[in-house]
Design a protein around this motif. Structure first.
Motif, short mmCIF file in Angstrom:
data_model
loop_
_atom_site.label_atom_id
_atom_site.label_comp_id
_atom_site.label_asym_id
_atom_site.label_seq_id
_atom_site.Cartn_x
_atom_site.Cartn_y
_atom_site.Cartn_z
N ILE A 173 8.34 -26.74 3.16
CA ILE A 173 9.71 -26.26 3.41
C ILE A 173 9.86 -24.81 2.99
O ILE A 173 10.53 -24.02 3.66
CB ILE A 173 10.71 -27.19 2.71
CG1 ILE A 173 10.80 -28.48 3.53
CG2 ILE A 173 12.08 -26.54 2.57
CD1 ILE A 173 11.44 -29.62 2.83
N GLU A 174 9.19 -24.43 1.88
CA GLU A 174 9.29 -23.03 1.43
C GLU A 174 8.40 -22.10 2.27
O GLU A 174 8.55 -20.89 2.23
CB GLU A 174 8.88 -22.93 -0.05
CG GLU A 174 9.86 -23.63 -0.96
CD GLU A 174 9.56 -23.43 -2.44
OE1 GLU A 174 8.68 -22.63 -2.78
OE2 GLU A 174 10.22 -24.09 -3.25
N ALA A 175 7.47 -22.69 3.05
CA ALA A 175 6.44 -21.91 3.73
C ALA A 175 6.98 -21.02 4.82
O ALA A 175 6.25 -20.23 5.41
CB ALA A 175 5.36 -22.83 4.30
N VAL A 176 8.29 -21.14 5.09
CA VAL A 176 8.89 -20.27 6.10
C VAL A 176 8.74 -18.80 5.67
O VAL A 176 8.77 -17.90 6.50
CB VAL A 176 10.36 -20.71 6.31
CG1 VAL A 176 11.27 -20.17 5.25
CG2 VAL A 176 10.86 -20.40 7.69
N ASN A 177 8.50 -18.57 4.37
CA ASN A 177 8.31 -17.19 3.87
C ASN A 177 6.84 -16.78 3.80
O ASN A 177 6.55 -15.66 3.40
CB ASN A 177 8.91 -17.07 2.47
CG ASN A 177 10.41 -17.21 2.48
OD1 ASN A 177 11.08 -16.57 3.28
ND2 ASN A 177 10.93 -18.05 1.61
N PHE A 178 5.91 -17.67 4.15
CA PHE A 178 4.49 -17.33 4.04
C PHE A 178 4.10 -16.37 5.17
O PHE A 178 4.76 -16.29 6.20
CB PHE A 178 3.62 -18.58 4.15
CG PHE A 178 3.67 -19.48 2.94
CD1 PHE A 178 4.55 -19.24 1.89
CD2 PHE A 178 2.84 -20.58 2.86
CE1 PHE A 178 4.60 -20.09 0.80
CE2 PHE A 178 2.87 -21.43 1.76
CZ PHE A 178 3.75 -21.18 0.74
N SER A 179 2.97 -15.67 4.94
CA SER A 179 2.50 -14.74 5.98
C SER A 179 2.06 -15.53 7.22
O SER A 179 2.23 -15.08 8.34
CB SER A 179 1.35 -13.88 5.44
OG SER A 179 0.31 -14.70 4.97
N THR A 180 1.48 -16.73 7.01
CA THR A 180 1.13 -17.61 8.14
C THR A 180 2.12 -18.77 8.13
O THR A 180 2.13 -19.55 7.18
CB THR A 180 -0.29 -18.19 7.97
OG1 THR A 180 -1.09 -17.25 7.29
CG2 THR A 180 -0.89 -18.57 9.30
N PRO A 181 2.95 -18.92 9.14
CA PRO A 181 3.90 -20.03 9.12
C PRO A 181 3.17 -21.37 9.16
O PRO A 181 2.12 -21.49 9.78
CB PRO A 181 4.73 -19.82 10.40
CG PRO A 181 4.24 -18.57 11.04
CD PRO A 181 2.97 -18.15 10.39
N VAL A 182 3.73 -22.35 8.45
CA VAL A 182 3.08 -23.66 8.37
C VAL A 182 3.86 -24.63 9.26
O VAL A 182 4.77 -25.32 8.81
CB VAL A 182 3.04 -24.15 6.91
CG1 VAL A 182 2.40 -25.53 6.84
CG2 VAL A 182 2.24 -23.18 6.06
#
Lengths: 215, 215
Positions: A111-120
């Motif tokens: 859920i937090e991965a929306v901020n990652f460089s590679t979207p999950v």
């Protein structure tokens, strides 16, 4: 113990330690020093396996998704009727969220991965595919309404489960998740169930929940 | 300009700057130096208004929730039929999520707030109360099934919206949120609508969506 086996065990220990540290403090607020402390490994060993905090988060998500997807695959392999399997899957995922720290950390990171460089996006897309398969089998067995927009329904089941577990986590640390899932299915069944199958299936979620609890 | 007015404007600028910085990098990965840069204020001014990053996040959530709750209150004050108001509210909140950086940051922080020292449950509970009021009005006007478990349905509508916007954010940066909400309502209406009102109401979400888009 061979070097390779040790490396695999160290990697698994790092993933478990990082999951615990992220669950305690949140991903963004956790330092790699805290991860190496929680995992009981040196910072050197940590960097040997993962070159960034994001790589570690992606590995936790992958480990969680593998554990959760295996439960879904087992239900598919066991050839349960589709609607039964779909509902069972939601309670099984709730159990993993409560009992397995890597799963709860992985779902939160997804859920937090929306901020990652590679979207999950993978786990969501995989769940949508699994839900579609369960719903198609439900149509084949006559339980699910053949007029259902299966793709839209599978998308929404995935999103609705996501929301139910997020809200259950915030309000009760997931203590009420089984009850909330039963309420979710009560809201979804009228749209899902084939005409003529209502009387047989309206209590299915409650039956599955009680069966799983050994009642 | 009085000192008090300047202080209020500085505080609002900090909230907007922090919302932009958190949206770009994620809450945990954003430093207070990056917030003061994005807000165009000194670190001293920032600390004068907020004594921690968490206090800033809580203020963004409060500002977002005030903006979103005002839209809900307007629908309640305008005395729209309950089901119409409930559906309209979901599209209005989706619009705010797309158009207002403080709203999108506030919603995301609400989801991440499970890691905060003070849990942020208020917005979810407020939405559940609003949804209950909409559903009770819907029962009063004959649109909503009087046998509905209003409390459970209000809880699930809140959770389902949460999940739909999370998944829409991850998969499409919210580009598909209106379509996904229409699909959500298609799944929920059979459980919500009173017997005898189905033919009149089955297209309500699509009608409201088109009306709002000026089609």
């Amino acid at each position: 113990m061979s070097q390779q086996v040790r490396a695999i065990e160290t990697r698994a220990a790092i993933i478990r330690g990082a999951a615990a540290a992220f669950e305690q403090r949140g991903y963004g607020s956790t330092s790699l020093a805290q991860v190496s402390g929680a995992a009981g490994v040196t910072k050197g060993a940590l960097y040997f396996h993962f070159d960034s905090k994001e790589a570690l988060a992606v590995a936790i998500i992958a480990a969680q998704h593998a554990a959760s997807a295996a439960a879904g695959q087992k239900l598919l392999d066991d050839n349960y009727p589709g609607l039964h399997a779909l509902v069972s899957m939601s309670y099984e995922l709730a159990r993993q969220l409560r009992d397995d720290l890597v799963v709860s950390a992985g779902i939160r990171l997804t859920i937090e991965a929306v901020n990652f460089s590679t979207p999950v996006a993978g786990p969501y897309l995989d769940w949508m595919v699994a839900c579609e398969e369960f719903l198609r089998r439900g149509i084949a067995s006559g339980d699910v309404n053949p007029k259902l927009d299966v793709s839209a329904a599978a998308h929404f089941c995935t999103a609705a489960f996501t929301g139910v577990q997020v809200v259950s986590d915030v309000l009760t640390k997931r203590a009420d998740i089984d009850q909330r899932l039963t309420e979710m299915w009560a809201m979804l069944l009228p749209a899902l169930v084939a005409p003529g199958r209502w009387e047989d299936l309206k209590d299915l979620p409650e039956r599955i929940r009680r069966e799983r609890a050994g009642l």
